[in-house]
Design a protein around this motif. Structure first.
Motif, mmCIF file in Angstrom:
data_model
loop_
_atom_site.group_PDB
_atom_site.id
_atom_site.type_symbol
_atom_site.label_atom_id
_atom_site.label_comp_id
_atom_site.label_asym_id
_atom_site.label_seq_id
_atom_site.Cartn_x
_atom_site.Cartn_y
_atom_site.Cartn_z
ATOM 1 N N SER A 51 38.397 53.082 70.218
ATOM 2 C CA SER A 51 39.153 53.836 69.209
ATOM 3 C C SER A 51 40.549 54.163 69.721
ATOM 4 C CB SER A 51 38.425 55.135 68.874
ATOM 5 O OG SER A 51 38.407 55.991 70.010
ATOM 6 N N ALA A 52 41.381 54.648 68.793
ATOM 7 C CA ALA A 52 42.726 55.090 69.160
ATOM 8 C C ALA A 52 42.639 56.235 70.169
ATOM 9 C CB ALA A 52 43.480 55.536 67.911
ATOM 10 N N GLY A 88 46.251 52.633 61.173
ATOM 11 C CA GLY A 88 46.368 51.201 60.911
ATOM 12 C C GLY A 88 47.646 50.845 60.176
ATOM 13 N N THR A 89 47.621 49.687 59.528
ATOM 14 C CA THR A 89 48.808 49.224 58.788
ATOM 15 C C THR A 89 48.475 48.621 57.433
ATOM 16 O OG1 THR A 89 48.698 47.034 59.844
ATOM 17 C CG2 THR A 89 50.071 48.707 60.927
ATOM 18 N N LEU A 90 47.215 48.483 57.112
ATOM 19 C CA LEU A 90 46.838 47.829 55.854
ATOM 20 C C LEU A 90 47.043 48.721 54.631
ATOM 21 C CD1 LEU A 90 43.630 45.824 56.869
ATOM 22 C CD2 LEU A 90 46.009 45.072 56.790
ATOM 23 N N LYS A 91 46.997 50.033 54.821
ATOM 24 C CA LYS A 91 47.240 50.953 53.715
ATOM 25 C C LYS A 91 48.735 51.268 53.639
ATOM 26 C CE LYS A 91 42.688 53.132 54.142
ATOM 27 N NZ LYS A 91 41.952 54.398 54.432
ATOM 28 N N THR A 92 49.278 51.244 52.433
ATOM 29 C CA THR A 92 50.716 51.452 52.268
ATOM 30 C C THR A 92 51.175 52.828 52.738
ATOM 31 O OG1 THR A 92 50.352 52.168 49.981
ATOM 32 C CG2 THR A 92 50.884 49.842 50.341
ATOM 33 N N ASP A 93 50.285 53.817 52.685
ATOM 34 C CA ASP A 93 50.677 55.163 53.096
ATOM 35 C C ASP A 93 50.378 55.452 54.566
ATOM 36 O OD1 ASP A 93 47.924 55.181 52.876
ATOM 37 O OD2 ASP A 93 47.818 57.148 51.885
ATOM 38 N N ALA A 94 50.029 54.426 55.335
ATOM 39 C CA ALA A 94 49.766 54.604 56.767
ATOM 40 C C ALA A 94 51.047 55.057 57.466
ATOM 41 C CB ALA A 94 49.260 53.303 57.383
ATOM 42 N N GLY A 112 44.582 47.315 65.531
ATOM 43 C CA GLY A 112 43.751 47.326 64.330
ATOM 44 C C GLY A 112 42.698 48.407 64.283
ATOM 45 N N PHE A 113 42.890 49.501 65.004
ATOM 46 C CA PHE A 113 41.887 50.568 65.027
ATOM 47 C C PHE A 113 41.601 51.135 63.637
ATOM 48 C CE2 PHE A 113 43.442 51.248 69.538
ATOM 49 C CZ PHE A 113 42.301 50.744 70.131
ATOM 50 N N GLY A 114 42.654 51.308 62.827
ATOM 51 C CA GLY A 114 42.459 51.908 61.520
ATOM 52 C C GLY A 114 42.172 50.922 60.413
ATOM 53 N N ASP A 115 42.087 49.649 60.759
ATOM 54 C CA ASP A 115 41.955 48.612 59.735
ATOM 55 C C ASP A 115 40.639 47.835 59.773
ATOM 56 O OD1 ASP A 115 44.545 49.166 58.802
ATOM 57 O OD2 ASP A 115 45.433 47.839 60.293
ATOM 58 N N TYR A 116 40.030 47.734 60.932
ATOM 59 C CA TYR A 116 38.850 46.870 61.071
ATOM 60 C C TYR A 116 37.705 47.596 61.783
ATOM 61 C CZ TYR A 116 42.657 43.576 60.308
ATOM 62 O OH TYR A 116 43.765 42.941 59.808
ATOM 63 N N ALA A 117 36.491 47.225 61.444
ATOM 64 C CA ALA A 117 35.313 47.820 62.086
ATOM 65 C C ALA A 117 35.302 47.498 63.573
ATOM 66 C CB ALA A 117 34.039 47.314 61.417
ATOM 67 N N THR A 118 35.736 46.280 63.905
ATOM 68 C CA THR A 118 35.853 45.870 65.297
ATOM 69 C C THR A 118 37.332 45.691 65.622
ATOM 70 O OG1 THR A 118 33.738 44.693 65.197
ATOM 71 C CG2 THR A 118 35.227 44.141 67.017
ATOM 72 N N PRO A 119 37.893 46.534 66.462
ATOM 73 C CA PRO A 119 39.322 46.442 66.744
ATOM 74 C C PRO A 119 39.686 45.143 67.466
ATOM 75 C CG PRO A 119 38.283 48.001 68.227
ATOM 76 C CD PRO A 119 37.257 47.651 67.194
ATOM 77 N N ARG A 120 40.946 44.775 67.377
ATOM 78 C CA ARG A 120 41.418 43.504 67.920
ATOM 79 C C ARG A 120 41.357 43.429 69.443
ATOM 80 N NH1 ARG A 120 43.971 40.276 64.242
ATOM 81 N NH2 ARG A 120 44.544 41.200 62.233
ATOM 82 N N ASN A 121 41.332 44.571 70.114
ATOM 83 C CA ASN A 121 41.279 44.531 71.583
ATOM 84 C C ASN A 121 39.944 43.991 72.099
ATOM 85 O OD1 ASN A 121 40.413 47.325 70.597
ATOM 86 N ND2 ASN A 121 39.692 47.386 72.724
ATOM 87 N N LYS A 122 38.976 43.794 71.189
ATOM 88 C CA LYS A 122 37.697 43.201 71.585
ATOM 89 C C LYS A 122 37.761 41.675 71.615
ATOM 90 C CE LYS A 122 35.464 47.215 71.499
ATOM 91 N NZ LYS A 122 34.828 47.836 72.692
ATOM 92 N N MET A 123 38.842 41.103 71.103
ATOM 93 C CA MET A 123 38.978 39.640 71.069
ATOM 94 C C MET A 123 39.216 39.101 72.471
ATOM 95 S SD MET A 123 41.362 39.445 67.636
ATOM 96 C CE MET A 123 41.402 37.649 67.583
ATOM 97 N N SER A 124 38.696 37.908 72.725
ATOM 98 C CA SER A 124 38.729 37.353 74.080
ATOM 99 C C SER A 124 40.131 37.090 74.606
ATOM 100 C CB SER A 124 37.919 36.051 74.126
ATOM 101 O OG SER A 124 38.469 35.084 73.242
ATOM 102 N N ASP A 125 41.084 36.813 73.711
ATOM 103 C CA ASP A 125 42.440 36.500 74.175
ATOM 104 C C ASP A 125 43.385 37.689 74.087
ATOM 105 O OD1 ASP A 125 42.559 36.609 71.419
ATOM 106 O OD2 ASP A 125 43.953 34.926 71.228
#
Length: 263
Positions: A51-52, A88-94, A112-125
């Motif tokens: 999380s953030a 996050g950034t997906l909501k216009t009022d973020a 992507g903490f506020g946008d996705y169930a699994t944040p991007r820092n979990k990605m292998s790259d």
């Protein structure tokens, strides 16, 4: 910072030397013990962040993450950073979307903490991509201790080049530049615009920047800087104008000192 880049000359001549030796100089920075420790810690721990709140609680991870986006000066603004990331950034009022400095938007979107169930820092790259940006910014900062104009020029090459290559409206790209202090500084200087222009209406600023860009580089678009030749012209123009401005300020100070001594 123990690493000191070699920049034997000022102005465009120094820039030419820096570009010619940059690959070796960057490798020297990455090989320093401090940098190796930062990289090792980041790789070992960034995937554990959920999380953030987790990220801002770990100062070592946060330092690397912020540096990758040129935001390292905000290291102690934990509550603010957590809100930027969590929204996050997906909501216009973020919050990240409301801030004029779009580096915060890029920072939030990267995790992507506020946008996705699994944040991007979990990605292998993820670690590889963030550390590449981190090392780029660290080198720019090191260069800035020797020559601030060259630091800004390096930043413009990477950030403006990336922005220019994106899809989207030209006005939106210009507004991104106007809201990004380092990019704005380079563009404003290269176009010969005074710092006082920042005090006028933002839409009027846009018109002025576009008109000056057309006169100086042939087009009013930001997309033109995706072309290496045009980017090179921008950097050269910026460095030359910056050096002339610095020399002018030095001459003015010297003249004032002589006048005072003559009294």
């Amino acid at each position: 910072m123990s690493f000191q880049p070699v920049i034997p000359l000022a102005g465009y001549a120094g820039w030419t030397f820096l570009k010619r030796t940059m690959e070796k100089q960057q490798a020297a920075l990455q090989a320093t013990p401090a940098n190796q420790r930062d990289e090792a810690y980041f790789r070992a721990n960034i995937g554990k962040v959920n999380s953030a709140k987790d990220l801002v609680a770990d100062r070592r991870l946060l330092k690397v993450a912020l540096t990758a986006f040129g935001l390292e000066a905000d290291i102690d603004a934990k509550a603010f950073l957590q809100k930027v990331l969590a929204g996050g950034t997906l909501k216009t009022d973020a919050l990240a979307n409301k801030l004029s400095d779009k580096r915060y938007q890029a920072f939030s979107a990267a995790f992507g903490f506020g946008d996705y169930a699994t944040p991007r820092n979990k990605m292998s790259d993820f670690a590889d991509r963030l550390l590449t940006a981190y090392n780029t910014k660290r080198f720019e900062t090191a260069v800035g201790t020797q020559n601030e104009a060259m630091r800004l020029a390096l930043n413009a090459e990477s950030e403006l080049g990336s922005l220019a290559a994106k899809t989207g409206s030209e006005d939106a790209k210009w507004y991104t530049i106007l809201g990004n202090k380092p990019l704005r500084s380079v563009m404003q200087t290269a176009l010969g615009l005074p710092s006082s222009v920042a005090g006028i209406d933002i839409d009027k600023q846009l018109e002025m920047f576009k008109a000056k860009a057309r006169n100086t580089f042939g087009e009013a678009t930001v997309s033109q800087f995706a072309e290496p030749e045009t980017m090179a012209r921008l950097v050269r123009t910026y460095l030359v104008r910056s050096e002339v401005s610095t020399q002018g300020a030095a001459l003015s100070a010297a003249k004032t000192a002589l006048q005072l001594l003559g009294r």
